[in-house]
Design an enzyme around this catalytic site. Sequence first.
Site, PDB file in Angstrom:
ATOM      1  CE  LYS A 328      -3.815  -2.123   2.938  1.00  0.00           C
ATOM      2  NZ  LYS A 328      -4.246  -1.820   3.959  1.00  0.00           N
ATOM      3  CE  LYS A 330      -2.735   2.555   3.844  1.00  0.00           C
ATOM      4  NZ  LYS A 330      -4.201   2.703   4.264  1.00  0.00           N
TER       5      LYS A 330
HETATM    6  N1  C2G Z   1     -13.229   4.131   6.389  1.00  0.00           N
HETATM    7  C1  C2G Z   1     -14.627   4.421   6.841  1.00  0.00           C
HETATM    8  N2  C2G Z   1     -14.475   5.984   6.823  1.00  0.00           N
HETATM    9  C2  C2G Z   1     -13.452   6.628   6.902  1.00  0.00           C
HETATM   10  C3  C2G Z   1     -11.849   5.872   6.939  1.00  0.00           C
HETATM   11  C4  C2G Z   1     -11.953   4.526   6.607  1.00  0.00           C
HETATM   12  O1  C2G Z   1     -15.440   3.850   6.706  1.00  0.00           O
HETATM   13  N3  C2G Z   1     -13.260   7.925   7.157  1.00  0.00           N
HETATM   14  C5  C2G Z   1     -13.165   2.534   6.367  1.00  0.00           C
HETATM   15  C6  C2G Z   1     -12.456   2.161   5.106  1.00  0.00           C
HETATM   16  O2  C2G Z   1     -13.493   1.928   4.377  1.00  0.00           O
HETATM   17  C7  C2G Z   1     -12.062   0.769   5.587  1.00  0.00           C
HETATM   18  C8  C2G Z   1     -11.680   0.920   6.986  1.00  0.00           C
HETATM   19  O3  C2G Z   1     -12.451   1.906   7.636  1.00  0.00           O
HETATM   20  O4  C2G Z   1     -13.231  -0.474   5.310  1.00  0.00           O
HETATM   21  C9  C2G Z   1     -10.458   0.834   7.423  1.00  0.00           C
HETATM   22  O5  C2G Z   1      -9.837   1.976   6.539  1.00  0.00           O
HETATM   23  P1  C2G Z   1      -8.218   1.879   6.190  1.00  0.00           P
HETATM   24  O6  C2G Z   1      -7.346   1.705   7.523  1.00  0.00           O
HETATM   25  O7  C2G Z   1      -7.903   2.941   5.489  1.00  0.00           O
HETATM   26  O8  C2G Z   1      -8.041   0.579   5.467  1.00  0.00           O
HETATM   27  P2  C2G Z   1      -7.507   0.560   3.872  1.00  0.00           P
HETATM   28  O9  C2G Z   1      -6.082   1.234   4.109  1.00  0.00           O
HETATM   29  O10 C2G Z   1      -8.507   0.930   3.070  1.00  0.00           O
HETATM   30  O11 C2G Z   1      -7.107  -1.096   4.124  1.00  0.00           O
HETATM   31  O12 C2G Z   1      -7.374  -5.388   1.994  1.00  0.00           O
HETATM   32  C10 C2G Z   1      -8.072  -4.195   2.291  1.00  0.00           C
HETATM   33  C11 C2G Z   1      -7.316  -3.186   3.084  1.00  0.00           C
HETATM   34  O13 C2G Z   1      -6.473  -3.651   4.070  1.00  0.00           O
HETATM   35  C12 C2G Z   1      -7.914  -1.942   3.502  1.00  0.00           C
END
Ligand code: C2G
Length: 420
Positions: A328, A330
């Site tokens: 990612k 990140k």
């Molecule tokens: N999320 C949300 N609202 C936000 C931020 C995040 O609903 N304001 C949700 C995202 O859509 C995700 C979950 O919280 O379902 C986790 O978000 P992230 O930590 O950013 O996860 P991500 O980097 O998208 O990794 O295999 C899937 C990946 O691991 C997802």
Amino acid sequence: MELDKETTKKLQEKILKIFIEFKKICEDNSLKYYLIGGSCLGAVRHKGFIPWDDDIDVGMPREDFTVFCRIAPKFLSQNLFLQTYESDPQYYFEFAKIRDSNTTYLDSGMKQLDINHGIFMDIFPLDSYPDNILKKSYLRVYRAIYDDYIHIQHSKNISDNQSLQNKLMQEASKHFVKSENQAKAARTELLQKISRKSSKFLANYYGAWAKKEICPTHWFGDGISASFEGYDVRIPKEYDSYLSQLYGDYMILPPIEKRVSHHHCDVIDLNTTYKYYTKAGHSMKRVITYGTFDLLHYGHINLLRRAKELGDYLVVAISTDEFNWNEKHKKCYFTYEQRKALLESIRYVDLVIPETNWEQKKTDVHEYHIDTFVMGDDWEGKFDFLKDEGVEVVYLPRTPEISTTQIKANLSIDSSGGGV
Ligand code: C2G
């Protein structure tokens, strides 16, 4: 059920995690323990588990055992449960277990009990064995009365061809004991009273080896240090005498056909809570979601809350630091372990597992008996292939105004990660 080598290894790894928490509580609170039985033999002969062993046994002098049972619950991780007849009423043994509630170890002889059936380690109180004949007889008779009474409450079909002595004991017990709880409490009080007086012998009255587990107190002493799976542990000071009394020539490996666990287990599932296997559990709806969850914020919480509302048990797979960086691109502010600890403290979350690659979802949904897969709708459509695995796929609206990236920007943290 016989375990293959790989499952046994994974089971041992999980049990070792329980033991490490047990050990830390003892060391932090100056409580004495010894690895006993097969675990002591494992430490001496294998510097770890006996390869086919599926539990860890420790013994604690009664007063240390009593203190441990009182303080441990406040120190154990959220998934670990100290099982005693007081904390788990249908559990009726004098010794304690530490159970991992996110797993299943359905013992054939205990599966009918409505108790925590997670994988476990055993903690046996070591009690004085009286020196004089009168006290020995008193202890033997009353222990038999309490044990028999408790056993009767849990024996569905008491076989008719019992010995006369057993039948007399059972009759006698009804005159001495009015309830199972009274019998359990009286049994503990009897052993505590006996143990207030030190004696030449120390006994594990509830061990597997019966009289062989009555040993000269000096065999235990202050214990000595040994190595077990790379950890420094305590074993009885005169372990050679102790192990020789239990096992004879203990350094000789048993014949191949005897290298099996002594437990009889119907189900072992290292990834699923035992609740799933109880009657009620079959209606349990299990949900999974994935994410990084860095700088945990209310958008994440909204997602987790709504995900849990879709079922009864929520598994959260959080990206490891390596997966985040390699896949990612990140760099997290909090490490995987820190993010895991935060997630495990959220009441919607039942189990946290690592996400190490994009492909694992297809196997996770089977390994964790998942009914519903949930993601924020920024992933809309990306995981529809999971429907072919028989899983409901749900995309929930993101909380629009908040994101980890936004937080970093607002706090002017360098977007390549790291604190200011
Ligand atoms: N999320 C949300 N609202 C936000 C931020 C995040 O609903 N304001 C949700 C995202 O859509 C995700 C979950 O919280 O379902 C986790 O978000 P992230 O930590 O950013 O996860 P991500 O980097 O998208 O990794 O295999 C899937 C990946 O691991 C997802």
